[in-house]
Design a protein around this motif. Structure first.
Motif, PDB file in Angstrom:
ATOM      1  N   ASP A  13       0.807  -1.228   0.000  1.00  0.00           N
ATOM      2  CA  ASP A  13       0.000   0.000   0.000  1.00  0.00           C
ATOM      3  C   ASP A  13       0.836   1.272   0.000  1.00  0.00           C
ATOM      4  N   ILE A  14       2.146   1.167   0.235  1.00  0.00           N
ATOM      5  CA  ILE A  14       2.999   2.353   0.239  1.00  0.00           C
ATOM      6  C   ILE A  14       3.842   2.346  -1.028  1.00  0.00           C
ATOM      7  N   GLN A  15       3.413   3.125  -2.010  1.00  0.00           N
ATOM      8  CA  GLN A  15       4.125   3.205  -3.277  1.00  0.00           C
ATOM      9  C   GLN A  15       4.718   4.599  -3.516  1.00  0.00           C
ATOM     10  N   SER A  16       4.262   5.575  -2.759  1.00  0.00           N
ATOM     11  CA  SER A  16       4.753   6.947  -2.894  1.00  0.00           C
ATOM     12  C   SER A  16       4.585   7.661  -1.558  1.00  0.00           C
ATOM     13  N   ARG A  17       5.144   8.848  -1.449  1.00  0.00           N
ATOM     14  CA  ARG A  17       5.017   9.606  -0.209  1.00  0.00           C
ATOM     15  C   ARG A  17       3.572   9.973   0.073  1.00  0.00           C
ATOM     16  N   ALA A  18       2.774  10.111  -0.981  1.00  0.00           N
ATOM     17  CA  ALA A  18       1.359  10.436  -0.795  1.00  0.00           C
ATOM     18  C   ALA A  18       0.606   9.303  -0.103  1.00  0.00           C
ATOM     19  N   ASP A  19       1.156   8.100  -0.154  1.00  0.00           N
ATOM     20  CA  ASP A  19       0.510   6.946   0.482  1.00  0.00           C
ATOM     21  C   ASP A  19       0.791   6.890   1.987  1.00  0.00           C
ATOM     22  N   VAL A  20       1.762   7.660   2.454  1.00  0.00           N
ATOM     23  CA  VAL A  20       2.148   7.631   3.874  1.00  0.00           C
ATOM     24  C   VAL A  20       1.207   8.540   4.654  1.00  0.00           C
ATOM     25  N   PHE A  21       0.511   7.964   5.634  1.00  0.00           N
ATOM     26  CA  PHE A  21      -0.398   8.759   6.456  1.00  0.00           C
ATOM     27  C   PHE A  21       0.397   9.705   7.346  1.00  0.00           C
ATOM     28  N   ALA A  22      -0.036  10.956   7.400  1.00  0.00           N
ATOM     29  CA  ALA A  22       0.694  11.977   8.158  1.00  0.00           C
ATOM     30  C   ALA A  22      -0.135  12.455   9.339  1.00  0.00           C
ATOM     31  N   SER A  23       0.010  11.802  10.478  1.00  0.00           N
ATOM     32  CA  SER A  23      -0.594  12.299  11.712  1.00  0.00           C
ATOM     33  C   SER A  23       0.261  13.446  12.234  1.00  0.00           C
ATOM     34  N   GLN A  24      -0.221  14.130  13.252  1.00  0.00           N
ATOM     35  CA  GLN A  24       0.566  15.214  13.835  1.00  0.00           C
ATOM     36  C   GLN A  24       1.881  14.668  14.385  1.00  0.00           C
ATOM     37  N   HIS A  25       1.795  13.514  15.050  1.00  0.00           N
ATOM     38  CA  HIS A  25       3.015  12.903  15.575  1.00  0.00           C
ATOM     39  C   HIS A  25       3.939  12.478  14.438  1.00  0.00           C
ATOM     40  N   GLY A  26       3.368  11.903  13.382  1.00  0.00           N
ATOM     41  CA  GLY A  26       4.169  11.484  12.239  1.00  0.00           C
ATOM     42  C   GLY A  26       4.894  12.647  11.590  1.00  0.00           C
ATOM     43  N   ARG A  27       4.217  13.789  11.516  1.00  0.00           N
ATOM     44  CA  ARG A  27       4.867  14.975  10.940  1.00  0.00           C
ATOM     45  C   ARG A  27       6.029  15.433  11.819  1.00  0.00           C
ATOM     46  N   TYR A  28       5.858  15.318  13.146  1.00  0.00           N
ATOM     47  CA  TYR A  28       6.956  15.681  14.052  1.00  0.00           C
ATOM     48  C   TYR A  28       8.158  14.752  13.841  1.00  0.00           C
ATOM     49  N   VAL A  29       7.897  13.450  13.728  1.00  0.00           N
ATOM     50  CA  VAL A  29       8.989  12.496  13.534  1.00  0.00           C
ATOM     51  C   VAL A  29       9.697  12.770  12.206  1.00  0.00           C
ATOM     52  N   ARG A  30       8.914  13.029  11.169  1.00  0.00           N
ATOM     53  CA  ARG A  30       9.511  13.362   9.871  1.00  0.00           C
ATOM     54  C   ARG A  30      10.451  14.569   9.992  1.00  0.00           C
ATOM     55  N   ALA A  31       9.961  15.606  10.672  1.00  0.00           N
ATOM     56  CA  ALA A  31      10.757  16.829  10.822  1.00  0.00           C
ATOM     57  C   ALA A  31      12.019  16.563  11.639  1.00  0.00           C
ATOM     58  N   ALA A  32      11.906  15.738  12.683  1.00  0.00           N
ATOM     59  CA  ALA A  32      13.056  15.432  13.537  1.00  0.00           C
ATOM     60  C   ALA A  32      14.115  14.649  12.768  1.00  0.00           C
ATOM     61  N   MET A  33      13.686  13.722  11.921  1.00  0.00           N
ATOM     62  CA  MET A  33      14.641  12.940  11.132  1.00  0.00           C
ATOM     63  C   MET A  33      15.357  13.823  10.114  1.00  0.00           C
ATOM     64  N   LEU A  34      14.605  14.703   9.465  1.00  0.00           N
ATOM     65  CA  LEU A  34      15.225  15.601   8.493  1.00  0.00           C
ATOM     66  C   LEU A  34      16.197  16.555   9.194  1.00  0.00           C
ATOM     67  N   ASP A  35      15.810  17.041  10.365  1.00  0.00           N
ATOM     68  CA  ASP A  35      16.681  17.947  11.109  1.00  0.00           C
ATOM     69  C   ASP A  35      17.977  17.243  11.515  1.00  0.00           C
ATOM     70  N   ALA A  36      17.880  15.978  11.921  1.00  0.00           N
ATOM     71  CA  ALA A  36      19.075  15.219  12.287  1.00  0.00           C
ATOM     72  C   ALA A  36      20.005  15.072  11.093  1.00  0.00           C
ATOM     73  N   ALA A  37      19.420  14.952   9.898  1.00  0.00           N
ATOM     74  CA  ALA A  37      20.227  14.821   8.683  1.00  0.00           C
ATOM     75  C   ALA A  37      20.882  16.143   8.297  1.00  0.00           C
ATOM     76  N   VAL A  38      20.111  17.223   8.347  1.00  0.00           N
ATOM     77  CA  VAL A  38      20.625  18.523   7.907  1.00  0.00           C
ATOM     78  C   VAL A  38      21.605  19.107   8.915  1.00  0.00           C
TER      79      VAL A  38
END
Length: 286
Positions: A13-38
């Motif tokens: 069911d996950i074929q693209s980023r649009a398929d990934v459900f974005a809860s408020q918590h999920g958005r925080y985790v996404r941002a934290a991972m990107l911040d760790a990378a940058v």
């Protein structure tokens, strides 16, 4: 066919980023991972199997490609990794260095002595940074890491070019990782204090939005599949008490994979019984 679905909402069911459900918590985790990378931070993503940890890591990789970001992900991996040699294979500090070298300069031979290898890693990271790249080391199954390797991570994270760190680290593991990263362990207290630990949260309050998203991606509406009372029944069904625990120890396991499996069983049960939709009674018996 019974629910007018052309494909399963829960299989591949996950074929693209649009398929990934974005809860408020999920958005925080996404941002934290990107911040760790940058910004070369140090985070640990901790959660039950099926809670969506690896999906968010894959989402980050896809985002880097789509947005053309100058981020290099380094992914050391040991097949059958275990914390000691009696159970399986151990991930050692030398393998972390080898992974960095192979990722940044695949045609370069890794130096044999530890000091030369460490200097080689530092030089490669500096050269890559001067070329405009940042770096994130992602270690999956991190709850299986031995303490010695975890302690050596500090040395890699202390590599700098002037004031700027050269490497961020993201540990991804199951709930045992929380125990491994306990500040009560004096051997690794210094490194643990530098780590932001993020617990994957259950879907509880986002369950309806999550399932609506899943079914919409399969071109059907949630209300065509589930009766309104099914949602509370799913939440109730996914409250677990650990073996030998007390009622006060009850916890939610309403994570994506568990929800997917439960709803799939319920849809099959509703079809078998000839019911048009999944309701609370169906959920209670699955």
């Amino acid at each position: 066919k019974h629910f007018k679905l052309l494909r399963s909402p829960f299989l591949d069911d996950i074929q693209s980023r649009a398929d990934v459900f974005a809860s408020q918590h999920g958005r925080y985790v996404r941002a934290a991972m990107l911040d760790a990378a940058v910004n070369h931070g140090f985070i640990a993503l901790i959660g039950e199997s099926g809670s969506g940890k690896s999906t968010l890591r894959e989402d980050l990789e896809e985002r880097i490609r789509e947005e053309g970001r100058s981020i290099i992900m380094i992914k050391p991996y040991v097949m059958g990794m275990e914390p000691n040699d009696t159970k399986g294979r151990v991930m050692k500090a030398g393998q972390l260095a080898e992974s960095i070298v192979q990722t940044l300069a695949p045609n370069v031979t890794l130096k044999s002595s530890p000091n030369a290898r460490y200097r080689q890693v530092e030089d490669l990271l500096k050269s890559s940074r001067h070329a405009g790249y940042s770096h994130l080391m992602v270690i999956e199954e991190a709850h299986r890491m031995p303490l010695a390797t975890l302690k050596h991570l500090k040395g890699f994270m202390e590599l700098k070019d002037g004031l700027r760190r050269l490497l961020g680290v993201c540990l991804i593991g199951q709930t045992e990782l929380r125990t491994l990263l306990s500040e009560q362990n004096p051997e690794i207290r210094e490194i643990v204090q530098r780590c932001e630990q993020i617990e994957m949260e259950p879907l509880d309050n986002d369950l309806e939005a999550y399932l609506a998203h899943k079914f919409e991606r399969a071109n059907v509406q949630l209300q065509d599949i589930l009766e309104p009372n099914a949602l509370d029944a799913i939440r109730a069904r996914l409250i677990k008490v650990p073996r030998g625990g007390r009622p006060s120890d009850a916890m939610s396991v309403c994570f994506p994979l568990v929800v997917n499996n439960l709803v799939c069983r319920a849809m099959n049960a509703a079809f078998t019984a000839g019911w048009p939709k999944v309701d609370a009674q169906v959920i209670a018996h699955c």
